[in-house]
Write a protein that holds these residues in place. Structure first.
Motif, short mmCIF file in Angstrom:
data_model
loop_
_atom_site.label_atom_id
_atom_site.label_comp_id
_atom_site.label_asym_id
_atom_site.label_seq_id
_atom_site.Cartn_x
_atom_site.Cartn_y
_atom_site.Cartn_z
N THR A 1 0.85 -0.95 -0.14
CA THR A 1 -0.18 -0.02 0.03
C THR A 1 0.96 1.30 -0.02
N HIS A 2 0.42 2.31 -0.15
CA HIS A 2 1.16 3.48 -0.38
C HIS A 2 0.13 4.65 0.44
N LEU A 3 0.78 5.42 1.04
CA LEU A 3 0.18 6.49 1.97
C LEU A 3 0.91 7.85 1.64
N CYS A 4 0.46 8.97 1.69
CA CYS A 4 1.06 10.09 1.24
C CYS A 4 0.30 11.31 1.77
N TYR A 5 0.68 12.54 1.65
CA TYR A 5 -0.09 13.86 1.88
C TYR A 5 -0.26 14.09 3.60
N PRO B 1 10.67 6.29 -3.79
CA PRO B 1 10.56 7.93 -3.76
C PRO B 1 9.45 7.98 -2.76
N ASP B 2 8.88 9.24 -2.49
CA ASP B 2 8.03 9.51 -1.73
C ASP B 2 6.49 9.36 -2.14
N CYS B 3 6.37 9.38 -3.58
CA CYS B 3 5.00 9.52 -4.09
C CYS B 3 5.31 9.22 -5.73
N GLY B 4 4.15 9.15 -6.53
CA GLY B 4 4.54 8.87 -7.80
C GLY B 4 5.00 10.10 -8.64
N LEU B 5 5.71 9.72 -9.93
CA LEU B 5 6.69 10.73 -10.71
C LEU B 5 5.72 11.15 -11.63
ZN LIG Z 1 1.37 9.67 -3.22
#
Ligand SMILES: [Zn+2]
Length: 783
Positions: free
Chosen positions: A665-669, A749-753
């Motif tokens: 899973t991926h979480l950000c923000y 990386p932190d998130c998508g590119l």
């Molecule tokens: Zn993200």
């Protein structure tokens, strides 16, 4: 002093970007250097004027203060900062009060030496505001020029607007302590008394210039003791008593996004503001609880603006029910010595302009919807109904009943097969094989190196990619041509990743305009709009999809792209899905079924997609949930229930995956401290999480929580074009290794590119891979 009467019908705010996103285009042209500042001002003023004209055409009174004056080029918190002259110290060298428009853009966008102000989500919405930074000595100086110029210019054109600012309490609670200042235990709220003086001065100047009404937004008053933005008891009364006592225009204080004061004593917070002397107080009847007569106390002629029209969703208001609620409230308010007016629950900033702009909605849907313009009409209709009785709005009441009945009877609204499948689910459907079994199966099947490297999913979306998608949507590129284009793009991205030496590859998401809309387009029950743009931050807007019915998946839709990618490489390719909570958080959702029911429906569709991906031989599948934190209710009491169902939706989506299938899973923000338990409960085998900007803080939090599965704390910030050096990344990996077991650590990386260009992406990823290899070798040597 006797109180001013607030107009019978008003709205708290209106979309600022323009019906055709004119403001966005003007801003971007200005930043690109093709529009001068003067031209930008002219264009922005024209957009404002067009909006005001529209509001008057819809029926708002141009002269009595019912027109919102909430224009902002970039963000209303930023504009308030400008009006208060609160220049953050780290910009003091280059900027000083009074701040100009150009200065405000410097704060919003940063310069070569300084990162921009941090951006974070406005309460539980998808709107991002800029976070003011305050220290003990940050200057505060009233700067009314912009507000006055704007007011006067519109007044000249026949529109008496109601200048709007974020109120002093919310401004300080939304601000953060300047770096360095935090150490001494300083919080921005310590500056409240000085700040109130500045507001008082602003108000005095506005009054002197003939401004009739000012709106102060105090959404922080809806948070509770102990919450992140808690308002100390007694503060609101003290602040507003002081602001009310000086020379000033009439004051409207709004409290949207919930209930002001204690939830158990609805109406009390309103009564406090009324007795402090403000002329009108707005209450949110959509997210909040209706004030109860026993808590109101004496209102002393205050106008209570009933925020009964939902400004965060797109459904037609149930006018009949609203009228009943308004009458009951009017009785309570009148008995307490107040008056009742009608308004929106929050600013209409959170919805698109006008349903009438849409030409391609599914049959019937348009009639069930209300965007900003329709909502303005609803407010006016309800005000008329309240004043002159049902007969005066008979036509609108009938039309509403008819639309609601048609919506309920529409076959896609309730799909029996979906409901039956949901009813048949049990705890076992959420359960994956035990962790050890999973870990062993995945180790054997995937054969990944120590510190595996990967990316979050999207690769740069070049102009070419966007053009191909647009051509396909417009019909000038046929399905076959489009498929060939995307496949070529996938091949390019796979080849690049192999060349870079990444361990787990992705297909790059070239086929996705947006990580939510793409899913909405491929699932039944969602509609997408053509012009339904909503400001997200600055010049950026998103076009949320509309969930109107039960969710079904007509066919597998990610499988063809992912399998194509997998066919081109011997390395594992990660399937890429957007999770149920995020799909709902970034869409307009139903108001006729609980959100958790929709979440389970979306989860089932994803569960089927995961089944199909597995069948196609995909062994790693990522289910992104960047919005998990965003929907967390503001009220602590409501949080456990939300976290339970949101986590369960993820587990339902992924619960069918075999032991050997690695779920990511991926979480950000966001700041994740508050939801670490929930992140763990998702049960993903690997979690990638934004961390570069907070120097890997999250890894320490995870460690103290006892999280043990795979974790990929982002090692470079993709929000900026800066290329991090190998050394820098290696150091971050080292920091992460202080808290994370080396067997569990991933490098990504932190998130998508997708918002980045290829040049910086390639350079950054090369450094990322080199750094991972360097640390990997060191670690292996140490074993
Ligand atoms: Zn993200």
């Amino acid at each position: 002093m006797s109180k001013q009467h607030f107009p019978q019908a008003s709205i708290l705010g209106y979309p600022r970007i323009g019906r055709r996103r004119e403001l966005k285009k003007a801003l971007e042209a200005h930043w690109a250097g093709t529009l001068t500042e003067q031209q930008l001002h002219e264009r922005a003023f024209a957009v404002q004027q067009q909006n005001l004209e529209r509001l008057v055409q819809l029926g708002l009174d141009p002269a009595n203060g019912s027109l919102p004056g909430d224009h902002a080029y970039y963000d209303q918190v930023l504009d308030t900062l400008v009006a208060l002259g609160a220049v953050p110290s780290r910009f003091a060298e280059v900027l000083s009060a009074p701040l100009s428009t150009a200065d405000a853009f410097t704060l919003a966008r940063g310069d070569a030496q300084r990162a921009p102000l941090e951006m974070t989500k406005w309460f539980d919405t998808n709107y991002h505001y800029l976070v003011p930074e305050l220290g003990e000595r940050t200057t505060l100086r009233a700067n009314p020029a912009g507000l006055l110029e704007n007011f006067t210019a519109h007044a000249r054109a026949g529109h008496t607007i109601r200048p709007t600012l974020v109120g002093p309490i919310s401004f300080l609670l939304l601000a953060k302590a300047e770096e360095g200042a935090a150490r001494s235990g300083f919080t921005p709220l310590h500056r409240i008394d000085e700040l109130v003086e500045v507001y008082a001065q602003l108000l005095a100047e506005l009054a002197a210039a003939g401004v009739g009404w000012v709106q102060l937004d105090e959404p922080a008053l809806v948070t509770e003791a102990g919450a992140r933005h808690a308002v100390p008891g007694g503060l609101a009364e003290r602040v507003y008593r002081q602001l009310s006592s000086g020379p000033r225009p009439a004051l409207l204080v709004t409290t949207g996004y919930g209930t002001a004061g204690q939830l158990t004593r609805p109406g009390e917070g309103l009564g406090v503001l009324a007795r402090a002397g403000v002329d009108a107080v707005q209450v949110d009847l959509v997210r909040g609880v209706a004030p109860q007569p026993e808590f109101l106390g004496q209102l002393q002629g205050t106008t209570v603006v009933a925020g009964i029209v939902d400004a965060r969703n797109v459904w037609r208001n149930h006018l009949g029910a609203s009228l009943i609620a308004l009458r009951a409230l009017r009785q309570a308010v009148t008995a307490a010595g107040g008056r009742l007016a009608v308004g929106t629950a929050t600013s209409l900033l959170h919805v698109p302009h006008d349903v009438a702009l849409e030409g391609n909605l599914p049959e019937g849907l348009a009639d069930w919807l209300a965007f900003a313009d329709q909502k303005v009409s609803e407010v006016l209709t309800l005000a008329t109904g309240l004043e002159h009785g049902e007969d005066a709005i008979a036509r609108e009441l009938v039309a509403t009943e008819r639309a609601l009945a048609a919506r309920a009877a529409y076959p896609g609204t309730t799909v029996p097969a979906v409901r039956e499948r949901l009813a048949g689910l049990g705890e076992q459907d959420l359960q994956r094989p035990d962790e050890q079994q999973r870990a062993a199966a995945q180790r054997a099947g995937l054969q990944l190196p120590l510190l595996p490297t990967t990316t979050i999913g999207s690769f740069p979306q070049t102009a070419e990619v966007r053009a191909a998608r647009a051509a396909h949507a417009a019909g000038t590129l046929d399905d076959q041509g489009y498929r060939r284009f995307v496949e070529q793009e996938i091949a390019r991205v796979i080849a690049l990743q192999e060349e870079l030496g990444l361990d787990v590859l992705v297909h790059g998401e070239a086929e996705r305009n947006d990580m939510v809309q793409y899913f909405a387009e491929n699932l039944d029950g969602f509609a997408v709009t053509e012009h339904g743009w909503v400001q997200s931050y600055g010049s950026r807007a998103t076009r949320p999809s509309i969930l109107f019915g039960d969710v079904t998946r007509p066919a597998a839709f990610t499988v063809p792209w992912i399998s194509h990618a997998a066919s081109l490489t011997g390395k594992p390719v990660k399937g890429m899905l957007t999770g149920p909570v995020t799909i709902l958080a970034w869409s307009f959702v139903r108001d006729d079924v609980p959100l958790q029911t929709s979440a389970r429906q979306v989860a089932l569709a994803l569960r089927d997609e995961i089944q199909d991906l597995q069948q196609a031989g995909i062994r790693i599948i990522q289910v992104d949930e960047p919005a998990l934190r965003e929907l967390l209710p503001l009220r602590a009491a409501a949080q456990p229930e939300y976290l339970r169902w949101s986590v369960d939706a993820f587990r339902l989506a992924t619960g069918g995956a075999a032991a050997g299938t690695q779920i990511h899973t991926h979480l950000c923000y966001s700041e994740f401290g508050e939801v670490i338990g929930a992140i763990d409960a998702l049960g993903a085998d690997v979690t990638s999480i934004e961390a570069a900007r907070s120097a890997m803080e999250v890894t320490a939090d995870l460690k103290s929580f006892g999280y043990r599965r795979g974790i990929g704390p982002g090692v470079y910030d993709i929000h900026s074009p800066r290329v991090p050096s190998q050394q820098e990344i290696a150091e971050l990996i080292g920091t992460a290794l202080d808290s994370v077991d080396r067997q569990a650590l991933w490098v990504n990386p932190d998130c998508g590119l997708k918002t980045r260009g290829y040049a910086e992406t390639t350079a950054s990823l090369a450094n990322l891979v080199a750094a991972a290899r360097q640390v990997r070798a060191d670690q292996l040597a140490a074993i």
